[in-house]
Design a protein around this motif. Sequence first.
Motif, PDB file in Angstrom:
ATOM      1  N   ASP A   5       0.831  -1.211   0.000  1.00 30.72           N
ATOM      2  CA  ASP A   5       0.000   0.000   0.000  1.00 30.72           C
ATOM      3  C   ASP A   5       0.865   1.262   0.000  1.00 30.72           C
ATOM      4  O   ASP A   5       0.463   2.298   0.507  1.00 30.72           O
ATOM      5  CB  ASP A   5      -0.940   0.001   1.202  1.00 30.72           C
TER       6      ASP A   5
ATOM      7  N   PHE B 254       5.214   1.513   8.402  1.00 31.91           N
ATOM      8  CA  PHE B 254       4.151   2.511   8.267  1.00 31.91           C
ATOM      9  C   PHE B 254       2.802   1.793   8.217  1.00 31.91           C
ATOM     10  O   PHE B 254       2.690   0.698   7.658  1.00 31.91           O
ATOM     11  CB  PHE B 254       4.330   3.340   6.994  1.00 31.91           C
ATOM     12  N   VAL B 255       1.791   2.436   8.779  1.00 35.34           N
ATOM     13  CA  VAL B 255       0.434   1.879   8.772  1.00 35.34           C
ATOM     14  C   VAL B 255      -0.543   2.948   8.307  1.00 35.34           C
ATOM     15  O   VAL B 255      -0.302   4.148   8.464  1.00 35.34           O
ATOM     16  CB  VAL B 255       0.009   1.364  10.167  1.00 35.34           C
ATOM     17  N   LYS B 256      -1.657   2.501   7.727  1.00 36.63           N
ATOM     18  CA  LYS B 256      -2.680   3.439   7.257  1.00 36.63           C
ATOM     19  C   LYS B 256      -3.506   3.956   8.439  1.00 36.63           C
ATOM     20  O   LYS B 256      -3.911   3.186   9.309  1.00 36.63           O
ATOM     21  CB  LYS B 256      -3.596   2.761   6.243  1.00 36.63           C
TER      22      LYS B 256
ATOM     23  N   HIS C  29      -0.653   4.640  -1.070  1.00 38.52           N
ATOM     24  CA  HIS C  29      -1.918   5.040  -0.440  1.00 38.52           C
ATOM     25  C   HIS C  29      -1.813   6.430   0.191  1.00 38.52           C
ATOM     26  O   HIS C  29      -0.825   6.721   0.862  1.00 38.52           O
ATOM     27  CB  HIS C  29      -2.300   4.033   0.635  1.00 38.52           C
TER      28      HIS C  29
ATOM     29  N   ARG D 294      -0.523   7.100   5.313  1.00 35.66           N
ATOM     30  CA  ARG D 294       0.342   6.111   5.976  1.00 35.66           C
ATOM     31  C   ARG D 294       1.240   6.833   6.979  1.00 35.66           C
ATOM     32  O   ARG D 294       1.964   7.758   6.632  1.00 35.66           O
ATOM     33  CB  ARG D 294       1.198   5.352   4.959  1.00 35.66           C
TER      34      ARG D 294
END
Length: 604
Positions: free
Chosen positions: A476, A515-517, A479, A523
């Motif tokens: 992702d 990293f995370v959404k 994103h 992110r």
Amino acid sequence: MKRTDLINHIGRQYLASNIENDEFNYLKALKEIGKDSSQYLSQNALRQYRDVDLRFSNDKISLIIETKTKLIKRNEKNDLEQLNQYVLYEKELTGNKVIAILAATETDEIRVWLNPETELNKDNQAKTERVIRTFQEYFDLLYATKNDKYTVVQNTYSLNELLHSYGINEKIRSQFVGTCLLSLKNGLIYENLTSKQIRAGIEGILTNLLEKDLNKATKLTILKNKVIDSQDIRELKDKEFQHVVRVINQDILPYINDKSSMGQDLLNLFFTTFNKYVGKSDKNQAFTPDHIVHFMCKVVNVNRTSIVLDPCCGSGAFLVRAMTECLADCDSEKDKEKVRKKQIFGIEYEETAFGLSTTNMLIHGDGNSNIIQGNCFKMNNFEDAGINVVLMNPPYNAQKKHCHPDYVKTWNSSTKEDPSKGFHFVYEIAEKVKKGKLAVLLPMQCAIGYDADIKLYKRKMLEKHTLDAVFSLPTDMFHPGANAIACCMIFNLGTRHEKAPNSETFFGYFKDDGFVKKKNLGRIEKVDKTGKGIWEKIEAEWLSLYRNRSTMKGKSITKVVNADDEWLAEAYMETDYSKLNPDEFQKVLNQYLGYLISNGRLLP
């Protein structure tokens, strides 16, 4: 560097001397304010040092320099003892933050301490300081705006919502905000002015900034037509325009110190983050995250000697990062000016993106003169520039007008978009540059190579160049924006793959970048128990694996490959089953099935 040269370089107006030969006597100065200097002797002082060679000061910082002919190791203890004593005196005299320097007038060697909290020693020396800066630069290092990444991201989201409420079309928001930010950095006045007056002020600032640019007229026309005179901006009410600029001035700029490398990072984060909030309907918009851009620059070792080209530069993320890396490695303003004028090259076809890249480079301190609008296949301006680094993220679904005309002639009548998924851009640019390093982001299809056109360009690349490495990147990564799953390919240009000194290609399975959404924020980097971001540690591991060409279960492997093989770690790497869980397995399976369906290999 002689004393007189040091004074002129640092700034004679800040020189504070109270005895002859431009020296400063602390005993005299302390006595004048009623203090006994003997009470402030360092515990390690063998004698009462009195006169520092050079002292520069204002009401915030003091810069003290003790000059020696050479910095000799056997004298190191005494030199530090002397300088420590002066630092102690200075703090008692002014309470200022103190920069302490040992400088060799014969060899130009220096040792610098930037306001250390303890006595000067090897551990708290600022080892990256290679040259003496101006007084203003030292002031900026210690007192300029503090960087606040999280606040910048949050306020960027709020700013986007504000522009939406004022009816600013999402297609021009990024360019509008960038232009306002650039103008504020260059003295824009906006309070109590009409919308027309603010727009005139922005235009005047842009005209001055582009004064020496050969492409000035083209760039000004684009920025004026696309932004300043666009209908949405012209229809902003006076109070609304003031409000927008005020928010940028109060909620964005105070949290970015653009005098530092991190501040340059945050400027780019703001710009690319804002880009991601706009144009959501266009899934070909692949804005590369800054930390991945930074990683790619480190992989190809961008430095003060690099001459960098991005032939599909978009909003300028690669060029901004490359310029920042080059400038950080420079020792003099002359070298920095050379970087800005002669070492950063970019080409962009689309007018709007070209305007974005121009603004982005100006925001980051110029370097925009060699950014030109046009088709990268028809541009030869950079061929004599000595390009030795290419950074690129070509369009994956380019239309005929964007592609090389000779390649388009081979398409059948029903083909509307680039069958090579951007790979032919890589080959044609490599043909022009011929030597150095090329780092490119391409969709996973290009590494797998099922399609005939992709196979063709894989073969053509290896006939002339070496596939050094391929990194499988986060699913992702783009994103919000494009849905493409990308990998990064590194080529050594000019050496045929079969004749490369190192016959094995490095493959990295770099899918987890930490990293995370997060809703409304894109992110975001995860943090450890201490609150520190985890990307730095992850990046260090990725770079170490690549540079040492190490094999690690579940992370990396080296393999001899040719054009017919898959160029992905997943095809060769031993799975680390201890870290496999059902959710991740299902996620990968779904992605693979989606790929097969979208490419017509499996009926839905």
